[in-house]
Design an enzyme around this catalytic site. Structure first.
Site, PDB file in Angstrom:
ATOM      1  CE1 TYR A 129      -3.533   2.554   0.305  1.00 15.67           C
ATOM      2  CE2 TYR A 129      -2.980   2.840   2.626  1.00 15.67           C
ATOM      3  CZ  TYR A 129      -3.702   3.215   1.501  1.00 15.67           C
ATOM      4  OH  TYR A 129      -4.587   4.252   1.582  1.00 15.67           O
ATOM      5  CE1 TYR A 168      -2.697   0.288   5.911  1.00 16.89           C
ATOM      6  CE2 TYR A 168      -0.338   0.730   5.857  1.00 16.89           C
ATOM      7  CZ  TYR A 168      -1.406  -0.115   5.638  1.00 16.89           C
ATOM      8  OH  TYR A 168      -1.169  -1.383   5.148  1.00 16.89           O
ATOM      9  N   GLY A 226     -12.711  -2.238   0.505  1.00 18.06           N
ATOM     10  CA  GLY A 226     -13.393  -2.454   1.786  1.00 18.06           C
ATOM     11  C   GLY A 226     -13.349  -3.896   2.257  1.00 18.06           C
ATOM     12  NE  ARG A 246     -13.520 -11.197   7.911  1.00 17.57           N
ATOM     13  CZ  ARG A 246     -14.380 -11.901   8.663  1.00 17.57           C
ATOM     14  NH1 ARG A 246     -14.162 -12.006   9.948  1.00 17.57           N
ATOM     15  NH2 ARG A 246     -15.408 -12.504   8.133  1.00 17.57           N
TER      16      ARG A 246
HETATM   17  P1  NAD Z   1      -8.210  -9.472   3.912  1.00 20.69           P
HETATM   18  O1  NAD Z   1      -8.806  -9.357   5.259  1.00 20.69           O
HETATM   19  O2  NAD Z   1      -9.017 -10.112   2.837  1.00 20.69           O
HETATM   20  O3  NAD Z   1      -6.813 -10.230   3.928  1.00 20.69           O
HETATM   21  C1  NAD Z   1      -5.913 -10.218   4.999  1.00 20.69           C
HETATM   22  C2  NAD Z   1      -5.692 -11.668   5.350  1.00 20.69           C
HETATM   23  O4  NAD Z   1      -4.576 -11.799   6.204  1.00 20.69           O
HETATM   24  C3  NAD Z   1      -6.888 -12.294   6.071  1.00 20.69           C
HETATM   25  O5  NAD Z   1      -7.332 -13.418   5.352  1.00 20.69           O
HETATM   26  C4  NAD Z   1      -6.297 -12.719   7.407  1.00 20.69           C
HETATM   27  O6  NAD Z   1      -6.893 -13.897   7.895  1.00 20.69           O
HETATM   28  C5  NAD Z   1      -4.848 -12.920   7.018  1.00 20.69           C
HETATM   29  N1  NAD Z   1      -3.904 -12.935   8.127  1.00 20.69           N
HETATM   30  C6  NAD Z   1      -3.763 -12.017   9.122  1.00 20.69           C
HETATM   31  N2  NAD Z   1      -2.770 -12.390   9.945  1.00 20.69           N
HETATM   32  C7  NAD Z   1      -2.269 -13.562   9.459  1.00 20.69           C
HETATM   33  C8  NAD Z   1      -1.247 -14.440   9.873  1.00 20.69           C
HETATM   34  N3  NAD Z   1      -0.513 -14.204  10.973  1.00 20.69           N
HETATM   35  N4  NAD Z   1      -1.016 -15.555   9.132  1.00 20.69           N
HETATM   36  C9  NAD Z   1      -1.739 -15.808   8.028  1.00 20.69           C
HETATM   37  N5  NAD Z   1      -2.724 -15.014   7.581  1.00 20.69           N
HETATM   38  C10 NAD Z   1      -2.988 -13.895   8.301  1.00 20.69           C
HETATM   39  O7  NAD Z   1      -7.810  -7.984   3.501  1.00 20.69           O
HETATM   40  P2  NAD Z   1      -7.080  -7.373   2.221  1.00 20.69           P
HETATM   41  O8  NAD Z   1      -7.288  -5.917   2.355  1.00 20.69           O
HETATM   42  O9  NAD Z   1      -7.459  -8.063   0.989  1.00 20.69           O
HETATM   43  O10 NAD Z   1      -5.546  -7.654   2.542  1.00 20.69           O
HETATM   44  C11 NAD Z   1      -4.699  -8.415   1.706  1.00 20.69           C
HETATM   45  C12 NAD Z   1      -3.421  -7.633   1.446  1.00 20.69           C
HETATM   46  O11 NAD Z   1      -3.744  -6.466   0.678  1.00 20.69           O
HETATM   47  C13 NAD Z   1      -2.725  -7.131   2.703  1.00 20.69           C
HETATM   48  O12 NAD Z   1      -1.327  -7.238   2.551  1.00 20.69           O
HETATM   49  C14 NAD Z   1      -3.119  -5.663   2.734  1.00 20.69           C
HETATM   50  O13 NAD Z   1      -2.212  -4.852   3.464  1.00 20.69           O
HETATM   51  C15 NAD Z   1      -3.080  -5.369   1.254  1.00 20.69           C
HETATM   52  N6  NAD Z   1      -3.736  -4.112   0.840  1.00 20.69           N
HETATM   53  C16 NAD Z   1      -5.031  -3.860   1.165  1.00 20.69           C
HETATM   54  C17 NAD Z   1      -5.629  -2.667   0.773  1.00 20.69           C
HETATM   55  C18 NAD Z   1      -7.065  -2.364   1.089  1.00 20.69           C
HETATM   56  O14 NAD Z   1      -7.490  -1.205   0.969  1.00 20.69           O
HETATM   57  N7  NAD Z   1      -7.860  -3.346   1.490  1.00 20.69           N
HETATM   58  C19 NAD Z   1      -4.886  -1.740   0.011  1.00 20.69           C
HETATM   59  C20 NAD Z   1      -3.561  -2.034  -0.321  1.00 20.69           C
HETATM   60  C21 NAD Z   1      -2.992  -3.225   0.101  1.00 20.69           C
END
Ligand code: NAD
Length: 376
Positions: free
Chosen positions: A253, A263, A302, A304
């Protein structure tokens, strides 16, 4: 002059903002599995007017996406992952980037296995078995995406020797075994042999809502451990079971490079580390395992995890108002780029941070800033 035109921009932005705000509650509804089915329905099935506006907006994205997917599956240049095996860590529902990446890879023909965070595994499996994800499992040929294996995983621990007593005996971990990174890699090797694709789509920062100035050492290191070192650990352990020419991707991000208040908890630092590590791992794993390592810097979604941070709706709205491409980011747009980045089409791309954010990262000003507005 410049300010006057900025005022015009501001007015237009304000008008669009109203329309977008009006559509927001329905947009939230639109993230449920049922609503994502609604995107596929003909407009005659749409009842309320605000839902209608949102559905039109989402349907437009859906149509654009199905064009993209059918284009890659058409007779021209294809993202063809048939015969490839992918392991995706960080899927616990059908709302996040991990799921969308799984879907795009499955659409391109890859076989998918998942690593699901242990505390979220039961609910994920139950929801899957009860058909809660069936609508979002649907692929363009009408079949449902399947998973060859679903592994419990906690990316914070490399081996059982690292697991403290309170986690080992925690009831959320009871009944599961072989969930440390090295054990999961070993299970994948036993079940699938060598694999082609590794996806790291996970992050966790227990103090994410705290400003960096108020973040504890423990919270900061926990964010780095779960969100950055976990990638290093995975490349260390999955690299040896990857085929030459394979690819690793992760999700980052732009808070790594730009100040995004809110953040916090060291998550901005964790993403900066992840991006730097992507470059170093591209070199080291490129030489050692002959695999590529890239990361996707995604716009706001958006999911979880993002909802836990607390200001995701503001970020989605901000992105909508200020990006060069004015639309809400769909998770599958990240999935499609991921499919490209793990495919042979990107065989010369490694160590790269690829923005998939409607272009927000290239903006130098916020076009909807109040300070651009000047009374006539
Ligand atoms: P998400 O909730 O779908 O995914 C995060 C996942 O991480 C979850 O499935 C959770 O169970 C898992 N997780 C957390 N701790 C863990 C651990 N110790 N071991 C294994 N799994 C673990 O949310 P998302 O937003 O799709 O996140 C996925 C990636 O995208 C992350 O790296 C997040 O930082 C990145 N991201 C998200 C956004 C956004 O706006 N949602 C923007 C840019 C980057």
């Amino acid at each position: 002059m410049a300010l006057k035109s900025a005022t015009c921009i501001q007015r237009a932005a304000a008008a669009r903002s109203e329309a977008f705000l009006a559509a927001l509650p329905a947009a939230r509804v639109g993230t449920s599995p049922v609503a994502s089915m609604r995107v596929m329905l003909p407009s005659s099935s749409v009842q309320s007017s605000s839902l209608f506006r949102t559905t039109i907006q989402k349907a437009a994205v859906g149509r654009a996406l199905s064009v993209k997917v059918s284009a890659v599956n058409g007779s021209g240049l294809k993202v063809d992952l048939r015969g490839k095996k992918a392991f995706i860590a960080g899927v616990a529902d059908d709302q996040g980037f991990g799921w969308a990446i799984a879907k795009a890879l499955a659409e391109a023909g890859a076989e998918i296995s998942l690593g699901v965070w242990v505390p979220a595994l039961n609910i994920f499996k139950t929801s899957l078995e009860k058909g809660k994800f069936d609508a979002s499992r649907k692929l363009s040929d009408g079949s449902l995406m399947t998973f060859s294996h679903i592994y419990p995983m906690d990316a914070v621990f490399d081996t059982m020797a690292d697991v403290p007593e309170e986690v080992a005996t925690n009831k959320r971990y009871a009944g599961n075994k072989n969930w440390t990174v090295s054990e999961v890699a070993e299970s994948v090797k036993q079940d699938s042999g060598k694999i082609d694709i590794v996806v790291h789509s996970l992050a966790n920062g227990p103090e994410v809502v705290k400003p960096l100035l108020e973040t504890s050492r423990k919270g900061y290191l926990a964010a780095l451990s779960a969100s950055s070192y976990s990638l290093i650990s995975m490349v260390q352990r999955f690299g040896p079971i990857m085929k030459e020419g394979g690819a690793v991707i992760s999700l980052t991000y732009n808070a790594s490079n730009r100040i995004i208040p809110g953040y916090g908890g060291g998550m901005s630092s964790a993403k900066a580390a992840l991006e730097s590590d992507t470059r170093v791992l591209a070199y080291e794993a490129g030489r050692k395992f002959k695999v590529r390592v890239n990361t996707i810097s995604a716009g706001p979604l958006g999911s979880r995890a993002a909802r836990a941070i607390g200001f995701i709706d503001d970020m989605i709205r901000y992105s909508y108002e200020n990006s060069p491409i004015q639309k809400e980011l769909a998770a599958i747009e990240v999935g499609n780029v991921a499919a490209f980045l793990v495919s042979p089409l990107s065989s010369a791309v490694t160590g790269h941070v690829m923005f998939v954010d409607n272009g927000l990262n290239v903006m130098g000003i916020a076009t909807d800033s109040k300070t651009l507005d000047r009374p006539e």
